[in-house]
Scaffold this motif. Structure first.
Motif, short mmCIF file in Angstrom:
data_model
loop_
_atom_site.label_atom_id
_atom_site.label_comp_id
_atom_site.label_asym_id
_atom_site.label_seq_id
_atom_site.Cartn_x
_atom_site.Cartn_y
_atom_site.Cartn_z
N TYR A 232 -8.86 6.60 -26.17
CA TYR A 232 -7.59 5.79 -26.36
C TYR A 232 -7.38 6.02 -28.68
N TRP A 233 -8.14 6.46 -28.70
CA TRP A 233 -7.75 7.02 -30.02
C TRP A 233 -6.32 8.21 -30.57
N ALA A 234 -6.41 9.13 -29.59
CA ALA A 234 -5.63 9.78 -29.40
C ALA A 234 -4.33 9.26 -28.22
N MET A 235 -4.17 8.68 -27.55
CA MET A 235 -3.68 8.46 -26.84
C MET A 235 -2.62 7.55 -28.06
N VAL A 236 -3.46 6.72 -28.71
CA VAL A 236 -2.40 5.60 -29.60
C VAL A 236 -1.45 6.38 -30.76
N SER A 237 -2.34 7.49 -31.19
CA SER A 237 -1.91 8.42 -32.46
C SER A 237 -0.76 10.03 -31.26
N ALA A 238 -1.04 10.14 -30.65
CA ALA A 238 0.43 10.59 -29.39
C ALA A 238 1.80 9.53 -29.85
N VAL A 239 1.52 8.52 -29.84
CA VAL A 239 2.54 7.78 -29.88
C VAL A 239 3.47 7.54 -31.26
N VAL A 240 2.09 7.63 -32.36
CA VAL A 240 2.74 7.56 -33.23
C VAL A 240 4.36 7.72 -33.51
N PRO A 241 3.66 10.08 -33.48
CA PRO A 241 5.07 10.42 -34.75
C PRO A 241 6.18 9.86 -33.67
N LEU A 242 5.92 9.83 -32.30
CA LEU A 242 7.19 9.83 -31.43
C LEU A 242 8.02 8.49 -31.57
N VAL A 243 8.05 7.83 -31.97
CA VAL A 243 8.71 6.64 -32.57
C VAL A 243 9.96 6.81 -33.13
N ALA A 244 9.39 7.60 -34.32
CA ALA A 244 10.86 8.34 -35.26
C ALA A 244 11.72 9.18 -34.33
N ARG A 245 13.09 9.25 -34.52
CA ARG A 245 14.50 10.00 -33.32
C ARG A 245 13.99 11.73 -33.94
N ASP A 246 14.00 11.48 -35.10
CA ASP A 246 14.23 12.93 -35.40
C ASP A 246 13.06 13.83 -35.89
N PHE A 247 13.00 14.99 -35.44
CA PHE A 247 11.40 15.90 -36.05
C PHE A 247 10.64 15.64 -36.92
N SER A 248 12.09 15.65 -37.97
CA SER A 248 11.76 15.64 -39.95
C SER A 248 10.66 14.31 -39.78
N ALA A 249 11.95 12.77 -38.99
CA ALA A 249 10.88 11.75 -39.34
C ALA A 249 9.90 11.70 -38.30
N GLN A 250 9.46 12.46 -37.41
CA GLN A 250 8.33 12.48 -37.09
C GLN A 250 7.12 13.38 -37.57
N LEU A 251 7.43 14.52 -38.01
CA LEU A 251 6.18 14.70 -38.77
C LEU A 251 6.19 13.80 -40.15
N VAL A 252 7.01 13.46 -40.45
CA VAL A 252 6.52 12.54 -41.73
C VAL A 252 5.13 11.72 -41.37
N ARG A 253 5.67 10.94 -40.46
CA ARG A 253 5.39 9.84 -39.93
C ARG A 253 3.57 10.64 -39.00
#
Length: 364
Positions: A232-253
């Motif tokens: 479940y840690w992998a599944m939760v962590s996979a969601v985290v970057p995708l909260v952001a709308r663009d890839f730069s913000a996803q990379l930061v997150r």
């Protein structure tokens, strides 16, 4: 700044500038934004259910209470009726996903059964978050609650207990989250009250909710297939970057998730080495929850130095005799797996240059 600098396929200078901004965003520490009010509500909402369970000798149920208490984290940018509505919705949702996770835990095939269901949950919650302007946004907390509960072997009668504990904790969090608004209505003159925050209606980006499900599906399948103990840690962590709308913000997150997690694992190691008693663990959980809410709006990586030991101590408290060091190792490995997959899905699903130009009304 020209649009071309941000488009896929931009030149070397544009990519270098973008990476520079990403690096600055990773370490930026923003103003606190009155986070102490949210931190206080979260601390009270977490501590009271845990203390009650501790006095009753049922700390094995503390995980359900902690997930219900997540309700207190929602609506920090809303006041009065909008906050009440949001917390009621999320409290009901978190209670239901806890019950659903425990129900999945009844099955001997729970590990694989949880993966596609978590993917569907991630997609649905992302869509709801977009439409209802959740804050914090995204599917992270519902996915965490569902997958963590689904990972444990359960009995059918445990479903009712989990629903009752999570529901009571969520209801208490709603009361705590709105007692200030009730007090203001009773004691503050109407002319001095700040009006409710008007609801925000953001356009729903269709590409956003399927990619969350795909990321959870891939991360969960990989972690489960490899045989890591807590996928479940992998599944939760996979969601985290995708909260952001663009890839730069996803990379930061995503980068902040990895950095903050490993810093938090170091803190966890120190705390576990002290071999704290159950009551000390409860006190640490409350203190860490407070610290997390004080930092989450300032810098996500800093907040994770509190969030990571908070989550691991809460799971250790609920699971009794499990090996805490196994939790630490699995959290580190699976965080990297999940973030890499989440960023990969975000990169592949990013809008094309033609779509960006069309959206901005720029000449082709």
């Amino acid at each position: 700044m020209t649009a071309r600098r941000w488009l896929p396929g931009a030149g070397l200078r544009g990519h270098r500038d973008r990476l520079g901004r990403v690096g600055r965003d990773i370490v930026e520490v923003r103003p606190h934004g009155d986070a102490h009010f949210v931190a206080l509500r979260a601390a009270v909402s977490t501590s009271v259910p845990l203390v009650v369970l501790g006095l009753a000798g049922r700390l094995d149920l503390s995980m359900y209470a902690a997930f219900g208490a997540f309700t207190a984290l929602y609506g920090r940018n809303h006041v009065h009726v909008p906050r009440l509505r949001m917390q009621l919705r999320l409290g009901a949702l978190l209670t239901l996903v806890v019950g659903a996770g425990v129900l999945v835990g009844v099955s001997p095939h729970r590990a694989w059964l949880a993966v596609p269901l978590a993917a569907l949950l991630a997609s649905g919650c992302t869509l709801l978050s977009e439409r209802q302007d959740w804050h914090p946004p995204g599917a992270l907390f519902p996915v965490f609650a569902f997958t963590a509960c689904a990972s444990l072997a359960s009995r059918p009668r445990d479903v009712v207990v989990a629903l009752a504990v999570a529901g009571a904790s969520a209801a208490f969090a709603v009361v705590v989250g709105n007692v200030g608004a009730f007090w203001r209505r009773r004691h503050v003159p109407r002319r001095e009250r700040s009006g409710p925050r008007p609801p925000t209606h953001r356009p729903v980006q269709v590409r956003r909710f399927p990619r969350s499900g795909v990321a959870v599906l891939l991360a969960g399948a990989l972690a489960t297939g490899v045989g890591i103990g807590h996928p479940y840690w992998a599944m939760v962590s996979a969601v985290v970057p995708l909260v952001a709308r663009d890839f730069s913000a996803q990379l930061v997150r995503g980068t902040q998730r990895v950095i903050g997690t490993f810093l938090g694992l170091a803190v966890t190691g120190v705390l576990l080495a002290l071999d704290p008693s159950a009551w000390v663990v409860i006190a640490l959980i409350v203190a860490l929850q407070t610290g997390a809410e004080l930092l989450i709006g300032r810098n996500y990586a800093l907040a994770l130095t509190c969030v990571t030991p908070l989550a691991l101590l809460a799971l250790h408290l609920a699971s009794g005799g499990s090996d805490p060091w196994e939790l630490v190792v699995d959290r580190g490995v699976e965080t990297v797996i999940g973030v890499v997959i989440g960023l990969g899905v975000g990169f592949l699903a990013r809008p094309s240059a033609r779509e960006i130009i069309g959206r901005r009304g720029l000449p082709g």
